[in-house]
Design a protein around this motif. Structure first.
Motif, PDB file in Angstrom:
ATOM      1  N   LYS A  80      82.149 -26.618  18.575  1.00 54.79           N
ATOM      2  CA  LYS A  80      81.885 -27.146  19.914  1.00 54.79           C
ATOM      3  C   LYS A  80      81.759 -28.672  19.944  1.00 54.79           C
ATOM      4  O   LYS A  80      81.133 -29.228  20.860  1.00 54.79           O
ATOM      5  CB  LYS A  80      80.624 -26.496  20.492  1.00 54.79           C
ATOM      6  CG  LYS A  80      80.754 -24.983  20.647  1.00 54.79           C
ATOM      7  CD  LYS A  80      79.509 -24.334  21.208  1.00 54.79           C
ATOM      8  CE  LYS A  80      79.693 -22.815  21.333  1.00 54.79           C
ATOM      9  NZ  LYS A  80      78.492 -22.155  21.895  1.00 54.79           N
ATOM     10  N   THR A  81      82.372 -29.338  18.970  1.00 55.57           N
ATOM     11  CA  THR A  81      82.387 -30.806  18.967  1.00 55.57           C
ATOM     12  C   THR A  81      83.831 -31.268  19.080  1.00 55.57           C
ATOM     13  O   THR A  81      84.673 -30.909  18.238  1.00 55.57           O
ATOM     14  CB  THR A  81      81.749 -31.374  17.687  1.00 55.57           C
ATOM     15  OG1 THR A  81      80.389 -30.925  17.608  1.00 55.57           O
ATOM     16  CG2 THR A  81      81.770 -32.895  17.702  1.00 55.57           C
ATOM     17  N   PHE A  82      84.120 -32.076  20.111  1.00 57.71           N
ATOM     18  CA  PHE A  82      85.505 -32.375  20.464  1.00 57.71           C
ATOM     19  C   PHE A  82      85.616 -33.819  20.944  1.00 57.71           C
ATOM     20  O   PHE A  82      84.930 -34.230  21.881  1.00 57.71           O
ATOM     21  CB  PHE A  82      85.943 -31.429  21.587  1.00 57.71           C
ATOM     22  CG  PHE A  82      87.416 -31.428  21.909  1.00 57.71           C
ATOM     23  CD1 PHE A  82      88.301 -30.636  21.211  1.00 57.71           C
ATOM     24  CD2 PHE A  82      87.909 -32.200  22.958  1.00 57.71           C
ATOM     25  CE1 PHE A  82      89.652 -30.596  21.544  1.00 57.71           C
ATOM     26  CE2 PHE A  82      89.258 -32.172  23.296  1.00 57.71           C
ATOM     27  CZ  PHE A  82      90.134 -31.372  22.575  1.00 57.71           C
ATOM     28  N   VAL A  83      86.488 -34.568  20.298  1.00 60.01           N
ATOM     29  CA  VAL A  83      86.803 -35.925  20.743  1.00 60.01           C
ATOM     30  C   VAL A  83      88.234 -35.912  21.258  1.00 60.01           C
ATOM     31  O   VAL A  83      89.154 -35.520  20.541  1.00 60.01           O
ATOM     32  CB  VAL A  83      86.649 -36.947  19.602  1.00 60.01           C
ATOM     33  CG1 VAL A  83      87.062 -38.342  20.069  1.00 60.01           C
ATOM     34  CG2 VAL A  83      85.202 -36.976  19.105  1.00 60.01           C
ATOM     35  N   PHE A  84      88.399 -36.356  22.502  1.00 59.37           N
ATOM     36  CA  PHE A  84      89.705 -36.287  23.165  1.00 59.37           C
ATOM     37  C   PHE A  84      90.335 -37.657  23.285  1.00 59.37           C
ATOM     38  O   PHE A  84      89.715 -38.607  23.744  1.00 59.37           O
ATOM     39  CB  PHE A  84      89.558 -35.656  24.547  1.00 59.37           C
ATOM     40  CG  PHE A  84      90.833 -35.624  25.344  1.00 59.37           C
ATOM     41  CD1 PHE A  84      91.994 -35.077  24.805  1.00 59.37           C
ATOM     42  CD2 PHE A  84      90.875 -36.124  26.642  1.00 59.37           C
ATOM     43  CE1 PHE A  84      93.179 -35.047  25.530  1.00 59.37           C
ATOM     44  CE2 PHE A  84      92.046 -36.087  27.380  1.00 59.37           C
ATOM     45  CZ  PHE A  84      93.204 -35.555  26.818  1.00 59.37           C
TER      46      PHE A  84
END
Length: 336
Positions: free
Chosen positions: A117-121
């Motif tokens: 649940k860790t996301f860099v876009f």
């Protein structure tokens, strides 16, 4: 931390790979190599002194993404994979919505299945559209002017909804301005196929004689020298911004939109002049009519990144030009 970089062999992804790996993170690259070369993996090995694991797959293949997440016990994803040519997005919008929006959904579905649940876009300042005021801050209204920009904004909105649905998600949408430059080794940089859409690689190819001259579109803007002004950020500063975002997310769940830029507008002639200083000669150029859709000026208000991430761009225009030229001389001329 075990981190999956989709599109990790691309221009920004490869530089971020270096920064994360040198900081002690375990990086896994997932790429379909549609806009990058496998030789990047060898050059990354030369820089880092070790081979990196990679998965050749498309982000539209959710099952392949999920397998990579499980196989490498991934804890966070940085999502670079996406098409990025504004003109092409106007000509072929379905291709862009399928790849950029559905591709992002596939990655998120795979993450949800695994419980990551860790996301860099990898977003873009194009989400802002025509400026209502400058510099752009993160509160500026969003109204993209082309399908590429809309794909970025739609993914941001999807991520916002996901973070509301489950407060355990940690999401950073990094809105880039104009990435330029190359790694100091000269081994990785921007090398687009065909005629470049971006100014710096175009200038570099004119300097090497692969293109006859630079067309400067518009010299009658209300700017200091009549040419358009942009916020050019060194790709290594940008890469360091991604690591700073990951660090920030460790203790800050939720959805965060953050500009990554210098806050300094630089004209076309300023950028060309810096390059001319590095190579010691003039770049052949000619002025042409303005292009439809080009803005006279746009640049970032980067204070939010400084406040939240403790990050600021630090490399100069001269460093941008010098690193680009070293990249051309070291690697591009041997691969073209």
């Amino acid at each position: 931390m075990n981190i999956l970089l989709t599109g990790g062999a691309g221009y920004i992804g490869s530089h971020t790979t270096v920064v994360l790996s040198q900081a002690g993170h375990n990086v896994v690259i997932l790429d379909n190599f549609c806009n990058s070369q496998k030789s990047v993996l060898d050059r990354l090995q030369s820089i880092l002194g070790k081979a990196l694991p990679y998965v050749e797959a498309d982000v539209l293949d959710a099952a392949a993404v999920e397998k990579a997440l499980r196989d490498y016990q991934i804890e966070a994803v940085i999502h670079f994979a996406g098409l990025k040519a504004v003109g092409e997005s106007v000509e072929n919008p379905l291709k862009y919505y399928a790849n950029n929006v559905q591709g992002s959904i596939s990655v998120l579905q795979a993450m949800k299945a695994v419980g990551i649940k860790t996301f860099v876009f990898s977003s873009s300042a194009t989400v802002y559209g025509d400026p209502q005021y400058l510099p752009y801050d993160e509160k500026h209204p969003t109204k993209p002017m082309n399908p590429y920009g809309w794909t970025k904004l739609q993914v941001e909105e999807i991520l916002h909804d996901v973070s509301i649905s489950d407060p355990q998600w940690k999401v950073a949408c990094l809105r880039y301005f104009n990435p330029v430059g190359a790694h100091e080794s000269g081994l990785i940089g921007e090398n687009p196929s065909g005629i470049p859409n971006n100014l710096m690689p175009f200038v570099a190819r004119v300097a090497t004689g692969h293109l006859p001259k630079l067309n400067v579109f518009g010299n009658d803007y209300d700017t200091k020298d009549g040419t358009g002004e942009r916020d050019y950020i060194h790709v290594m500063d940008l890469a360091e911004g991604h690591m700073a975002a990951l660090t920030y997310l460790e203790n800050h769940p939720g959805w965060h939109a953050i500009n990554l830029g210098t806050g300094i507008p630089v004209s076309v002639l300023d950028l060309v002049g810096a390059f001319e200083k590095v190579i010691g000669r003039e770049i052949p150029k000619a002025f042409a009519a303005r292009r439809t859709g080009d803005l006279p000026v746009y640049y970032a208000q980067p204070e939010r990144a400084k406040a939240l991430l403790n990050w600021a761009a630090k490399r100069s225009l001269d460093e941008i030009a010098a690193s680009t030229w070293k990249w051309q001389q070291t690697t591009v001329k041997t691969e073209r």
